[in-house]
Scaffold this active site. Structure first.
Site, PDB file in Angstrom:
ATOM      1  N   ASP A  73       1.110  -1.331   0.010  1.00  0.00           N
ATOM      2  CA  ASP A  73      -0.004   0.182  -0.153  1.00  0.00           C
ATOM      3  C   ASP A  73       1.014   0.945   0.071  1.00  0.00           C
ATOM      4  OD1 ASP A  73      -2.022   2.000   0.096  1.00  0.00           O
ATOM      5  OD2 ASP A  73      -2.322   0.946   2.617  1.00  0.00           O
ATOM      6  N   ASP A 119      -3.052   2.622  -5.861  1.00  0.00           N
ATOM      7  CA  ASP A 119      -1.665   2.677  -4.846  1.00  0.00           C
ATOM      8  C   ASP A 119      -2.316   1.706  -3.758  1.00  0.00           C
ATOM      9  OD1 ASP A 119      -4.381   3.028  -3.570  1.00  0.00           O
ATOM     10  OD2 ASP A 119      -2.830   3.982  -1.953  1.00  0.00           O
ATOM     11  N   GLU A 120      -2.871   0.540  -4.321  1.00  0.00           N
ATOM     12  CA  GLU A 120      -2.376  -0.906  -3.885  1.00  0.00           C
ATOM     13  C   GLU A 120      -2.545  -2.304  -5.125  1.00  0.00           C
ATOM     14  OE1 GLU A 120      -5.835  -1.734  -0.598  1.00  0.00           O
ATOM     15  OE2 GLU A 120      -6.090   0.608  -0.789  1.00  0.00           O
TER      16      GLU A 120
HETATM   17 MG   LIG Z   1      -2.743   4.416   0.626  1.00  0.00          MG
END
Ligand SMILES: [Mg+2]
Length: 438
Positions: free
Chosen positions: A19, A111-112
């Site tokens: 993350d 973002d993961e």
């Molecule tokens: Mg994040």
């Protein structure tokens, strides 16, 4: 019993969840090093904070806070408009770095990602923890900001790990240690468990993730529907949720904005404009089999002042009637009678695959099934007869006046009666009213 491990093995499978820390703000700092170490906030265009650097967080800025409030509490903050193109490019780079180590990468959101490392110890001559460390080093170095990683035997537990220590944490949770983490974790923090499920679980006296994990197989079979059985298995260290490596043609967010002339302060008309934007955004989301976990709505005044509000949904949806119901209070809060407005917009946020979005539907899965069928029909009709043949009653006045902006209210009857693109044969323009679909 209370202290006994949930699983005996260490890593029957080895799953990473990775993350990016304060991703959008970090992208801005990475692109412009002059911003490093400074409080950076993105989301200027919507009037609310979408993401903020840890420096801004330390000064009390939180997601969803209004920009004008932020300026008051923290005048030195650097407030930037979102730049999704840059974020997407850095996101691609992020995933490609992880793919150097394993092809089994699931791009979960901008973002993961999840990555399956199972079986790679020997070929890479490293332990799973060392591989995770190496990936983290590469990411931090090459992207210029930090990532947080969880390593565990399952996706659900890996996701707990990546949140455990932020920013820049690496949390390794072998099977035999899972119970130590779950004991400290409220059950609502588990991925896929939402408000409704939490309320239900609380009724059975389940407070922590460990309480849930320790329920017997029989109990789970009797009381839980499939997505929660799977979560239960995963919490017990048994991997049942596959890392989905299909290349996705997905959108991280979908934005629809429409300007109208002349400016208006007619509340119903402006709400109809917004409603139409929401319908269009939902059409696009459904086309890509995506559903949103939240939305930002915004209004722009004639003198270009923006105001916006973000709303989170209790489960992901791509049904406009649901979105409209949820955002209506936000609209009421934003709308000011004494202003002239020139555009409205919506951004659907946190899009996920519709299949995953079935995760938290306790008590609502029947409605979702019904709605899914209804909208399959709606989408078919649209495909055949055009995008705006069917629309919600709440969008009515926006459709009624589309195509001849400027003569709103004084359109000849012929124009008002025929919709744009309609022919005598293709006259299916029936408003769908919210009240009829539950
Ligand atoms: Mg994040």
């Amino acid at each position: 019993m209370e202290n006994s491990p949930l699983a005996i093995g260490t890593f029957p499978r080895a799953i990473l969840h990775i993350d990016g820390d304060a991703f959008f703000a970090s992208c801005e700092q990475s692109r412009n090093p002059a911003l490093k170490g400074k409080p950076v906030v993105t989301g200027k265009e919507r009037g609310i904070a979408a993401s903020m650097s840890y420096e801004a967080k330390a000064r009390g800025v939180a997601r969803g806070m209004r920009i004008f409030e932020i300026k008051k509490i923290c005048p030195e903050d650097i407030i930037l408009p979102s730049d999704y193109e840059t974020y997407s490019l850095l996101s691609k780079r992020f995933f490609s770095i992880v793919r150097r180590y394993t092809p089994d990468v699931e791009e979960y959101s901008i973002d993961e990602c999840f990555a399956d490392l199972t079986g790679l110890q020997r070929p890479l001559r490293m332990s799973y923890a060392q591989i995770a460390e190496q990936i983290k080093r590469d990411l931090d170095l090459e992207l210029g900001f930090t990532f947080s990683i969880g390593l565990a035997p399952t996706k659900v537990v890996a996701k707990i790990g990546s949140k455990w220590k932020k920013p820049s944490g690496l949390t390794v949770i072998p099977g035999k240690d899972i119970h130590l983490y779950l004991a400290k974790l409220p059950v609502e923090k588990v991925w896929g468990i939402g408000h409704q499920t939490t309320a239900l679980l609380n009724k059975y006296g389940i407070r922590t993730a460990l309480d849930f994990a320790r329920k017997s197989k029989e109990w789970i079979e009797k009381k839980m529907i499939k997505p929660f059985k799977e979560i239960w298995e995963e919490l017990n260290g048994r991997s049942v949720l596959a890392v989905d490596t299909k290349e996705k043609e997905s959108y991280q967010s979908i934005q629809k904005v429409k300007t109208f002339t002349p400016p208006s302060n007619d509340e119903r008309f402006i709400f109809a404009q917004l409603s139409k934007n929401i319908e269009n955004a939902c059409i696009k989301a459904r086309r890509y089999r995506q559903a949103a976990r939240g939305a930002v709505i915004f209004l722009r005044t004639q003198d270009f002042r923006d105001s916006g509000l973000e709303t989170r949904f209790s489960r992901a949806t791509a049904f406009p009637n649901e979105v409209i119901k949820i955002i209506e209070p936000a609209f009421k809060e934003l709308f000011k009678r004494n202003r002239q407005y020139r555009s409205t917009g919506v951004i659907l946020l946190n899009l996920e695959n519709q299949e995953n979005s079935q995760m938290d539907l306790f008590g609502s899965h029947l409605i979702v099934e019904k709605m899914t069928r209804l909208y399959e029909g709606v989408d078919k009709i649209k495909e055949k007869y055009g995008k705006h043949t069917l629309f919600l009653g709440s969008s009515f006045s926006a459709h009624r006046f589309s195509g001849h902006e400027g003569d709103r209210g004084i359109a000849p009857a012929r124009k008002a009666a025929l919709f744009k693109g309609e022919t005598k044969r293709k006259r299916l323009a029936i408003p769908m009213f919210l009240g009829e679909v539950n």
